[in-house]
Design a protein around this motif. Sequence first.
Motif, PDB file in Angstrom:
ATOM      1  N   ARG A 161       0.827  -1.209   0.000  1.00  0.00           N
ATOM      2  CA  ARG A 161       0.000   0.000   0.000  1.00  0.00           C
ATOM      3  C   ARG A 161       0.859   1.255   0.000  1.00  0.00           C
ATOM      4  O   ARG A 161       0.558   2.236  -0.694  1.00  0.00           O
ATOM      5  CB  ARG A 161      -0.946   0.001   1.201  1.00  0.00           C
ATOM      6  CG  ARG A 161      -1.909   1.190   1.231  1.00  0.00           C
ATOM      7  CD  ARG A 161      -2.931   1.037   2.338  1.00  0.00           C
ATOM      8  NE  ARG A 161      -3.840  -0.067   2.068  1.00  0.00           N
ATOM      9  CZ  ARG A 161      -4.934   0.037   1.317  1.00  0.00           C
ATOM     10  NH1 ARG A 161      -5.240   1.190   0.758  1.00  0.00           N
ATOM     11  NH2 ARG A 161      -5.714  -1.009   1.131  1.00  0.00           N
ATOM     12  N   ALA A 162       1.938   1.244   0.778  1.00  0.00           N
ATOM     13  CA  ALA A 162       2.814   2.418   0.828  1.00  0.00           C
ATOM     14  C   ALA A 162       3.456   2.695  -0.534  1.00  0.00           C
ATOM     15  O   ALA A 162       3.781   3.840  -0.855  1.00  0.00           O
ATOM     16  CB  ALA A 162       3.902   2.226   1.886  1.00  0.00           C
ATOM     17  N   ASP A 163       3.618   1.643  -1.354  1.00  0.00           N
ATOM     18  CA  ASP A 163       4.191   1.816  -2.690  1.00  0.00           C
ATOM     19  C   ASP A 163       3.125   2.171  -3.723  1.00  0.00           C
ATOM     20  O   ASP A 163       3.450   2.462  -4.877  1.00  0.00           O
ATOM     21  CB  ASP A 163       4.896   0.525  -3.127  1.00  0.00           C
ATOM     22  CG  ASP A 163       5.992   0.126  -2.164  1.00  0.00           C
ATOM     23  OD1 ASP A 163       7.101   0.652  -2.298  1.00  0.00           O
ATOM     24  OD2 ASP A 163       5.730  -0.705  -1.265  1.00  0.00           O
TER      25      ASP A 163
ATOM     26  N   GLU B  21      -5.758   5.114  -3.782  1.00  0.00           N
ATOM     27  CA  GLU B  21      -6.747   4.394  -2.987  1.00  0.00           C
ATOM     28  C   GLU B  21      -7.826   3.802  -3.888  1.00  0.00           C
ATOM     29  O   GLU B  21      -8.362   2.717  -3.611  1.00  0.00           O
ATOM     30  CB  GLU B  21      -7.370   5.327  -1.949  1.00  0.00           C
ATOM     31  CG  GLU B  21      -8.434   4.682  -1.080  1.00  0.00           C
ATOM     32  CD  GLU B  21      -7.909   3.522  -0.252  1.00  0.00           C
ATOM     33  OE1 GLU B  21      -8.704   2.637   0.101  1.00  0.00           O
ATOM     34  OE2 GLU B  21      -6.684   3.494   0.043  1.00  0.00           O
TER      35      GLU B  21
END
Length: 650
Positions: A484-486, A537
């Motif tokens: 998710r951070a990527d 998102e």
Amino acid sequence: MKMIPACLFFLSLILLPHTSTSIDVDAIKSLVSFFENLSGNFSQSVPVSGWNQTSDPCTSNWTGIVCYDQTSPSVKSIVLKEFNLSGTFNPSLICNVASLATSVAVISLENNSLHGESFDTIANCKGLTHLYLSGNKFSGSLPDSLSQLNNLKKLEISDNGFSGPLPSLARISGLVEFVAQNNHLSGSIPEFDFLNLDTFNVSNNDFSGPIPPGGDRFAATSYLGNPQLCGVPLPVRCETQAHPPLVAQNASGDSKKNGPSTSEILMYSGYALVGLIVLLIVMLKVCKRGKKKEESIKEIDHSFHSKEKDASTATYTYESNEFKSAAMSKSEVFTGNSVESAPVSSSLIVLTSPEVNGLKFDELLKAPAELLGRGKHGSVYKVNCEEQGMTLAVKRIKDWSLASNDFKIRMKRLNNVKHPNVLPVVAFYCSRQEKLLVYEYQPNGSLLKLLHGMPTGRVFDWSSRLGVASAIVEALAFMHAELRADGIAHGNLKSSNILFNNNMEPSISEYGLMTINNRDASPLNNNTFHFNNDPIESEFRADIHALGVILLELLTGKMPMVENNGMDLATWVVSVVKEEWTVEVFDRALVREGASEERMVNLLQIAIKCVNRSPELRPSINEVAVMINNIKEEDERSMDVSESPFSMRI
């Protein structure tokens, strides 16, 4: 000269950006003229607001207009479905205005009474991805310029009066839906990229001749109502052309009783001599190619020359000069778990897994390649490396917007994230023109094939389906948490990307190969709505929607596009459930098996939540994982201890 007060100066700076964020005057005039033509110059009462030259389409919320962003407004879609419009559709008013031609992605005018015969200027709408004209009174032939809409994904023209032949729509590489039933279209059906199409229907027209290769992928209902059509899947077989009469007729109608003339003998002899020479030349070239090892490289290419009836079992070769030169110049092996371990070169395949240790790039290229499938984002091949005793799957990616360096970085990041139910990339090749991904070949096919192309005698029972759902959701939850951070979601999750190994264990393939720029951004495709203006998102929320569709496939046994009325599976299921006919959606095989209706309904409720049209109302992936695992645990408790909770009976 009087000084301008400071407050007025700063006020002007604040207001200045807003003066540049409105749609240009020419575009507004064209939009108003476009609507006037549709509505017959407002001769009837049409329940709309806006559509005048004194307001802005985006800031004033014109009926049927959707814009990209009010801070940088441009029209994304024009949706005037079922508005009782009876005028003329004139695409030139949109497509000949530069700002509209590049921004308008969707035109939906379904179920009105519109007419019009000339659509030639539609080709100027380069940004158009969805064109819906079904249920009107259009007539005349479709323009060849339709095939120039390179970004078009969906074209619906059913229930009109279109006539004449179809243009060569196969030139549109990204087309996934074409419905044209209930018209007067004639001639032969042109070749389509049927493997790329999700929906296809040309029933109730005047087509003739054989169904083109690959067309048997769709049911007979896609072709019924064309009396002169023949070939699979229709019950009418195509007759071979009758042999010409042995006795020819001369100009006066009398039969030629004598044998061939001297001139005919010489002509046929010449033909035979030319054919013999051509045959000798071909044989010489084949022999020479067999001696030159470097010229025997088999290539993977999207240009298919085979006319085999069953494309899925045909073997293809390719002729990429770049691949060839790379194989010539580099014979060493590049291994390791990081991109940096290989020399920085766009002409090398980088091997990132010990499973393929010892494989050389030129050996991969020389190996025979069998086409497994072809989609809008590339083709997949089965490659047999006999010397190494390995069977690999190679995906050739097309239309990738990611730069080569970014591609390498992404492959490195994905290589560092491992899950037993996510198929890893074991090698990749990267250049400016080409990108290849190498996987271990999964011998038991995909979930799509298992559900919808299952051979007789194989049973895909409830426990197995529930086990697949549990494995997929846990793997997806893990990947979402790690990446998710990527900002790397799957991006293209579907049943054809769920593969089974020797033990019938499912694996998610092609994780992270899609980018935001490559996704379908239609405002009518609600699984891609931007979530709180956050495109990253939105990607993860789109994965939830895709997971929900897979769950519905497992429950219903139906394809993602339900043929009845052309509805997608999610829409069809929701409509049936609303009518309180819930049991009607379940796969008859599960009902006959006696699967727990309560647990099937519980899984159905989870799937419906996942495919909610509002992304913000969809559950998180972790919530989905917990709910599915609860159902699986309850199912296991109710089973005999002697029965495996994840058995595949054949």
